[in-house]
Scaffold this motif. Structure first.
Motif, mmCIF file in Angstrom:
data_model
loop_
_atom_site.group_PDB
_atom_site.id
_atom_site.type_symbol
_atom_site.label_atom_id
_atom_site.label_comp_id
_atom_site.label_asym_id
_atom_site.label_seq_id
_atom_site.Cartn_x
_atom_site.Cartn_y
_atom_site.Cartn_z
ATOM 1 N N GLY A 152 -12.627 12.454 10.226
ATOM 2 C CA GLY A 152 -11.600 12.530 11.265
ATOM 3 C C GLY A 152 -10.426 11.587 11.029
ATOM 4 N N ASN A 153 -10.394 10.921 9.867
ATOM 5 C CA ASN A 153 -9.294 10.010 9.547
ATOM 6 C C ASN A 153 -8.147 10.753 8.873
ATOM 7 O OD1 ASN A 153 -10.637 7.592 10.376
ATOM 8 N ND2 ASN A 153 -11.814 7.656 8.473
ATOM 9 N N ASP A 154 -6.909 10.335 9.179
ATOM 10 C CA ASP A 154 -5.753 10.850 8.431
ATOM 11 C C ASP A 154 -6.005 10.629 6.945
ATOM 12 O OD1 ASP A 154 -4.451 11.518 10.731
ATOM 13 O OD2 ASP A 154 -2.892 9.978 10.581
ATOM 14 N N ARG A 155 -5.801 11.649 6.102
ATOM 15 C CA ARG A 155 -6.140 11.454 4.683
ATOM 16 C C ARG A 155 -5.144 12.120 3.736
ATOM 17 N NH1 ARG A 155 -8.387 7.415 3.071
ATOM 18 N NH2 ARG A 155 -9.936 7.675 4.715
ATOM 19 N N VAL A 156 -4.568 13.261 4.135
ATOM 20 C CA VAL A 156 -3.676 14.003 3.261
ATOM 21 C C VAL A 156 -2.398 14.328 4.024
ATOM 22 C CG1 VAL A 156 -3.335 16.212 2.064
ATOM 23 C CG2 VAL A 156 -5.542 15.034 1.887
ATOM 24 N N THR A 157 -1.236 14.017 3.435
ATOM 25 C CA THR A 157 0.028 14.443 4.036
ATOM 26 C C THR A 157 0.727 15.393 3.079
ATOM 27 O OG1 THR A 157 0.315 12.558 5.509
ATOM 28 C CG2 THR A 157 2.331 13.654 4.783
ATOM 29 N N LEU A 158 1.328 16.433 3.657
ATOM 30 C CA LEU A 158 1.986 17.442 2.835
ATOM 31 C C LEU A 158 3.324 17.825 3.444
ATOM 32 C CD1 LEU A 158 1.317 20.227 4.607
ATOM 33 C CD2 LEU A 158 -0.903 19.853 3.575
ATOM 34 N N GLY B 177 0.809 -1.225 0.000
ATOM 35 C CA GLY B 177 0.000 0.000 0.000
ATOM 36 C C GLY B 177 0.837 1.268 0.000
ATOM 37 N N LEU B 178 2.141 1.136 0.304
ATOM 38 C CA LEU B 178 2.999 2.325 0.391
ATOM 39 C C LEU B 178 3.980 2.448 -0.773
ATOM 40 C CD1 LEU B 178 3.785 2.246 4.221
ATOM 41 C CD2 LEU B 178 2.564 4.084 3.012
ATOM 42 N N ALA B 179 3.944 1.494 -1.715
ATOM 43 C CA ALA B 179 4.977 1.466 -2.765
ATOM 44 C C ALA B 179 4.949 2.733 -3.625
ATOM 45 C CB ALA B 179 4.812 0.226 -3.636
ATOM 46 N N CYS B 180 3.754 3.145 -4.053
ATOM 47 C CA CYS B 180 3.664 4.341 -4.903
ATOM 48 C C CYS B 180 3.968 5.598 -4.090
ATOM 49 C CB CYS B 180 2.287 4.436 -5.548
ATOM 50 S SG CYS B 180 1.927 3.031 -6.615
ATOM 51 N N GLY C 113 -0.797 7.777 7.723
ATOM 52 C CA GLY C 113 -0.315 9.130 8.009
ATOM 53 C C GLY C 113 1.110 9.138 8.546
ATOM 54 N N ALA C 114 1.369 8.338 9.561
ATOM 55 C CA ALA C 114 2.699 8.332 10.181
ATOM 56 C C ALA C 114 3.756 7.875 9.176
ATOM 57 C CB ALA C 114 2.700 7.428 11.415
ATOM 58 N N ALA C 115 3.436 6.835 8.406
ATOM 59 C CA ALA C 115 4.390 6.328 7.409
ATOM 60 C C ALA C 115 4.683 7.407 6.362
ATOM 61 C CB ALA C 115 3.834 5.073 6.745
ATOM 62 N N CYS C 116 3.653 8.128 5.926
ATOM 63 C CA CYS C 116 3.866 9.180 4.928
ATOM 64 C C CYS C 116 4.699 10.321 5.496
ATOM 65 C CB CYS C 116 2.526 9.707 4.409
ATOM 66 S SG CYS C 116 1.744 8.576 3.261
ATOM 67 N N ARG C 117 4.438 10.688 6.745
ATOM 68 C CA ARG C 117 5.242 11.771 7.341
ATOM 69 C C ARG C 117 6.715 11.355 7.420
ATOM 70 N NH1 ARG C 117 0.707 11.895 10.577
ATOM 71 N NH2 ARG C 117 1.734 11.007 12.410
ATOM 72 N N GLU C 118 6.972 10.102 7.745
ATOM 73 C CA GLU C 118 8.359 9.620 7.777
ATOM 74 C C GLU C 118 8.999 9.676 6.393
ATOM 75 O OE1 GLU C 118 9.015 5.737 9.554
ATOM 76 O OE2 GLU C 118 7.733 6.328 11.253
ATOM 77 N N LEU C 119 8.247 9.236 5.377
ATOM 78 C CA LEU C 119 8.774 9.259 4.004
ATOM 79 C C LEU C 119 9.085 10.693 3.580
ATOM 80 C CD1 LEU C 119 6.345 6.728 2.238
ATOM 81 C CD2 LEU C 119 8.786 6.370 2.731
ATOM 82 N N PHE C 120 8.184 11.613 3.906
ATOM 83 C CA PHE C 120 8.369 13.009 3.507
ATOM 84 C C PHE C 120 9.580 13.614 4.223
ATOM 85 C CE2 PHE C 120 4.246 14.769 1.483
ATOM 86 C CZ PHE C 120 4.025 13.598 0.807
ATOM 87 N N ALA C 121 9.706 13.324 5.510
ATOM 88 C CA ALA C 121 10.834 13.868 6.277
ATOM 89 C C ALA C 121 12.147 13.292 5.766
ATOM 90 C CB ALA C 121 10.649 13.577 7.759
ATOM 91 N N ALA C 122 12.143 11.980 5.466
ATOM 92 C CA ALA C 122 13.358 11.339 4.960
ATOM 93 C C ALA C 122 13.763 11.904 3.604
ATOM 94 C CB ALA C 122 13.139 9.827 4.861
ATOM 95 N N ALA C 123 12.792 12.430 2.853
ATOM 96 C CA ALA C 123 13.083 13.000 1.538
ATOM 97 C C ALA C 123 13.494 14.474 1.657
ATOM 98 C CB ALA C 123 11.863 12.865 0.633
ATOM 99 N N GLY C 124 13.637 14.979 2.887
ATOM 100 C CA GLY C 124 14.133 16.338 3.094
ATOM 101 C C GLY C 124 13.053 17.410 3.113
ATOM 102 N N LEU C 125 11.792 17.003 3.142
ATOM 103 C CA LEU C 125 10.716 18.002 3.178
ATOM 104 C C LEU C 125 10.533 18.519 4.607
ATOM 105 C CD1 LEU C 125 8.177 16.269 0.771
ATOM 106 C CD2 LEU C 125 9.710 18.201 0.267
ATOM 107 N N GLN C 126 10.047 19.749 4.710
ATOM 108 C CA GLN C 126 9.816 20.383 6.011
ATOM 109 C C GLN C 126 8.350 20.735 6.183
ATOM 110 O OE1 GLN C 126 12.626 23.619 6.298
ATOM 111 N NE2 GLN C 126 14.367 22.218 6.447
ATOM 112 N N GLN C 127 8.005 21.216 7.375
ATOM 113 C CA GLN C 127 6.604 21.540 7.704
ATOM 114 C C GLN C 127 5.696 20.363 7.351
ATOM 115 O OE1 GLN C 127 5.333 25.600 6.418
ATOM 116 N NE2 GLN C 127 7.402 25.791 5.579
ATOM 117 N N VAL C 128 6.198 19.157 7.609
ATOM 118 C CA VAL C 128 5.442 17.952 7.243
ATOM 119 C C VAL C 128 4.259 17.789 8.203
ATOM 120 C CG1 VAL C 128 5.549 15.442 7.025
ATOM 121 C CG2 VAL C 128 7.465 16.859 6.233
#
Ligand code: GLN
Length: 271
Positions: A261-267, A208-211, A238-253
């Motif tokens: 009320g479900n996690d749905r969008v990570t930026l 589910g996280l490959a793409c 949500g948590a997995a996406c935030r980790e991927l984004f942070a590992a890719a050097g993104l900020q304000q994740v």
């Protein structure tokens, strides 16, 4: 011959679904059907309605039977070549508009556009933006291009995998995607409307996280400084996406919830 009211009651369909199918067949609005309720239904319309109702009872999604679905206040053509638009995806659209700001020029791309709802909506909501849209499926791109033409949305379309078909020199103020994020064994894939949707739009045939992983790893290099990456994902990703984004050097994740009320969008923002 049965009347319109008879037709609405004839099948074991939820009333709203029966009304949508009958409206489709008769060309009447809901109000028009109420006032014509006691009129006989012409034989050809009864037959067409019966066929649609039977298909619905056999499980086919209403959106595919009608050939359209509403998204962000507009009607989009859909076919079994594309995922049926979900209301959750409106949160992704709102987040891009909010982060980039609609009142300035911006270069934005929608990866895995499907029916084109995200790219077309953004192009129409933020007329100063230049929208591009990518999809691997030529059949999906044909649906998206039809929607862009019908709605008057100026979108540049590319066929290929994620960022690869885009010119190497292109840089973006925002990269947005609603990729396939369902794990390959998830029981939802075999249930309800989802059974009829294109599998490649739903699951990565993996965890589910490959793409999401591939997008997080490759998109930051294509963002302008200050540019945003925004993705839709599953309620438990949500948590997995935030980790991927942070590992890719993104900020304000950050992760935003949907109306349930479900996690749905990570930026995340490229410094
Ligand atoms: N939100 C969709 C569902 O739950 C999945 C869409 C997707 O994989 N991008 O069925």
């Amino acid at each position: 011959m049965p009347t319109l009211n008879d037709a609405l009651r004839h099948f074991e369909l939820p009333r709203l679904e029966a009304r949508l199918l009958l409206s489709h067949v008769t060309g009447l609005s809901h109000a028009g059907m109420v006032s014509a309720g006691a009129d006989e239904l012409p034989a050809a319309q009864w037959q067409a309605f019966s066929q649609l109702a039977s298909r619905r009872l056999a499980g086919e999604p209403v959106a595919y039977l009608l050939g359209w679905r509403e998204f962000y206040g507009r009607e989009f053509a859909v076919s079994p070549a594309v995922l049926i638009p979900r209301p959750e995806t409106e949160h992704l659209v709102e987040a891009v508009l909010d982060k980039v700001g609609r009142k300035r020029a911006a270069n934005v791309v929608d990866l895995g556009t499907g029916s084109g709802i995200i790219a077309c909506t953004l192009a129409l909501e933020a007329p100063q933006w230049q929208l591009s849209a990518v999809d691997l499926s030529p059949a999906a791109l044909a649906v998206a291009q039809g929607n862009a033409a019908n709605l008057g949305a100026a979108v540049l379309f590319y066929q290929g995998s994620w960022l690869t078909p885009l010119p190497e020199s292109m840089r973006f103020d925002a990269i947005v995607s609603n990729p396939p994020y369902i794990e390959r064994h998830d029981h939802h894939l075999a249930e309800g409307d989802v059974r009829f949707e294109p599998r490649m739009a739903l699951t990565d045939e993996h965890d589910g996280l490959a793409c999401l992983r591939e997008i997080a790893a490759t998109a930051p290099a294509r963002l302008l400084p200050g540019g945003w990456l925004l993705v839709e994902h599953g309620y438990d990703q949500g948590a997995a996406c935030r980790e991927l984004f942070a590992a890719a050097g993104l900020q304000q994740v950050a992760t935003l919830p949907d109306l349930a009320g479900n996690d749905r969008v990570t930026l995340g923002n490229k410094p």
